[in-house]
Design an enzyme around this catalytic site. Structure first.
Site, PDB file in Angstrom:
ATOM      1  CG  HIS A   1     -16.901  74.498  64.842  1.00  0.00           C
ATOM      2  ND1 HIS A   1     -15.907  73.688  65.268  1.00  0.00           N
ATOM      3  CD2 HIS A   1     -17.849  73.782  64.277  1.00  0.00           C
ATOM      4  CE1 HIS A   1     -16.004  72.537  65.132  1.00  0.00           C
ATOM      5  NE2 HIS A   1     -17.275  72.669  64.810  1.00  0.00           N
TER       6      HIS A   1
ATOM      7  CD  GLN B   1     -12.944  69.679  66.140  1.00  0.00           C
ATOM      8  OE1 GLN B   1     -13.950  69.561  66.887  1.00  0.00           O
ATOM      9  NE2 GLN B   1     -12.755  68.578  65.335  1.00  0.00           N
TER      10      GLN B   1
ATOM     11  CB  SER C   1     -17.145  69.181  63.282  1.00  0.00           C
ATOM     12  OG  SER C   1     -17.555  69.776  64.276  1.00  0.00           O
ATOM     13  CG  LEU C   2     -18.649  63.740  66.130  1.00  0.00           C
ATOM     14  CD1 LEU C   2     -18.228  63.307  67.425  1.00  0.00           C
ATOM     15  CD2 LEU C   2     -20.287  63.257  65.649  1.00  0.00           C
TER      16      LEU C   2
ATOM     17  CD  GLN D   1     -24.630  68.019  66.484  1.00  0.00           C
ATOM     18  OE1 GLN D   1     -23.353  68.248  67.131  1.00  0.00           O
ATOM     19  NE2 GLN D   1     -25.910  68.485  67.233  1.00  0.00           N
TER      20      GLN D   1
ATOM     21  NE  ARG E   1     -16.017  68.061  69.483  1.00  0.00           N
ATOM     22  CZ  ARG E   1     -16.969  68.395  68.414  1.00  0.00           C
ATOM     23  NH1 ARG E   1     -18.104  67.662  68.353  1.00  0.00           N
ATOM     24  NH2 ARG E   1     -16.598  69.072  67.534  1.00  0.00           N
TER      25      ARG E   1
END
Length: 385
Positions: A287, A336, A174-175, A89, A199
């Site tokens: 996070h 995560q 991440s994503l 993102q 998510r």
């Protein structure tokens, strides 16, 4: 005016909210804008991780490979040569997805996404508006689909299939870890998109439930940023405490936490000789434990999803290691959203193990900028869609 292939009729958007436009600490590294990063030395690649029946399209994305599940140590001794890297993102931009119009297999991914999402994703990617595309609930599915469409754009190139065949490791920021798992055949394109959709919604809901924020600290090494966080935490209540959320590259680390804690970081940064701080236009403290409300929803969705052992190593953001056991992968993905992103360690490990060539697949050139900050001599090519 763009001539687009026939797609499903545009449906009323679901799950759209009026949220602050999403940006990312990654945006600071886009080549289109001068980077304010101060040079700092990279840590050793051996540095320890920091802790605070499928459709034809699906088969194409996963390359039609399935590997029987084995012990989680299956990829323990992997030796990478060529990597596919997928953005997270913050990489989104209005206009992305245009190249998919010229490749049937890529365009089909967007058509399939319409059924799952309930709105015309390609239209939002190409035409915006920017505010909708930047929202967490839209940007995450948009980047996932556009990145996998980029694989099909590459495949259509004369040498594309040979490049794809040469890839022996993959990871995503991440994503982007979900995108990497889909590419590696751990789950189908459709199942991955459903997970990414949930998510984004769960992270937005968790952000709405708390007054939290993120800030990028520029010009300090990770140890100094940790000291800055410790100093800020001395001045705020427990619920406002901050931590490093993204270990991106030397001189660029993102800090997440309560708004008062973030304000303390900003106030103290100059005294620690930070070059600057940049408040990030994100929904909340990604996070970190602020995302804990999203975990149970992800766990339920992951439990109901068929996940197979990837055909090649997929490096986790949580511990910078590859995992082959489906049960472990599910646990890692749930963790995560509350765990710091170990991207700097991941890249250093790959380069230290002999990685020769990387490809960034998806919108923007964020990852290329990060890789070059870590190692100027690293070879990386961008493949957009």
């Amino acid at each position: 005016m763009l001539l687009r292939p026939s797609r499903l009729p545009r449906l009323p958007p679901r799950c759209l909210r009026s949220v602050s436009p999403m940006a990312s600490t990654l945006a600071l590294l886009r080549p289109s804008a001068p980077s304010p990063l101060a040079a700092t030395s990279a840590r050793s690649s051996a540095a320890a991780v920091r802790v605070p029946s499928r459709s034809r399209v699906s088969l194409r994305v996963s390359l039609g490979s399935e590997v029987a599940a084995g012990p989680d140590t299956l990829f323990a001794d992997y030796k990478p040569t060529t990597a596919f890297l997928f953005p997270g993102q913050g990489a989104q931009a209005v206009g992305m997805g245009k190249d998919a119009l010229n490749v049937q297999a890529a365009a089909e991914l967007f058509d399939k996404a319409n059924d799952i999402l309930g709105y015309d994703l390609l239209n939002l990617c190409i035409d915006g508006p920017k505010e909708k595309l930047n929202s967490t609930v839209i940007s995450q599915p948009a980047i996932y689909v556009t990145s996998l469409a980029a694989v099909e754009v590459l495949r259509a190139r004369e040498d594309g299939q040979s490049v794809i065949n040469s890839v022996d490791v993959t990871c995503g920021l991440s994503l982007g870890e979900y995108t990497a798992l889909a590419f590696a055949g751990a789950f189908s394109f459709e199942d991955g998109l459903k997970l990414v959709k949930l998510r984004g919604e769960a992270m937005q809901d968790a952000s709405d439930a708390a007054n939290s924020a993120m800030v990028s600290v520029i010009g300090l090494d990770s140890e100094k940023v940790q000291q800055l966080c410790d100093a800020a935490n001395e001045d705020v209540d427990e619920k406002e405490k901050v931590q490093i959320a993204n270990f991106l590259c030397p001189g660029n680390y993102a800090v997440s936490g309560g708004v008062k804690g973030i304000e303390a970081v900003e106030a103290k940064a100059k005294s620690f000789k930070a070059r600057m701080t940049v408040r990030l236009a994100v929904a909340g403290a990604f996070h970190t434990s602020f995302m804990q409300p999203a975990v149970s929803r992800l766990e339920s969705a992951l439990a109901a999803t068929e996940i197979r052992s990837p055909r090649i190593p997929v490096i986790s953001n949580v511990d910078a290691q590859p995992h082959s056991d489906p049960g472990t992968i599910k646990k890692i993905l749930a963790q995560q959203v509350t765990s710091p992103v170990q991207w700097e360690t991941t890249v250093n490990n790959l380069l230290g193990k002999g990685l020769e060539k990387s490809y960034e697949l998806g919108p923007g050139k964020v990852i290329a900028g990060i890789i070059k900050r870590i190692n100027k001599g690293a070879s990386i090519e961008n493949i957009g869609a």
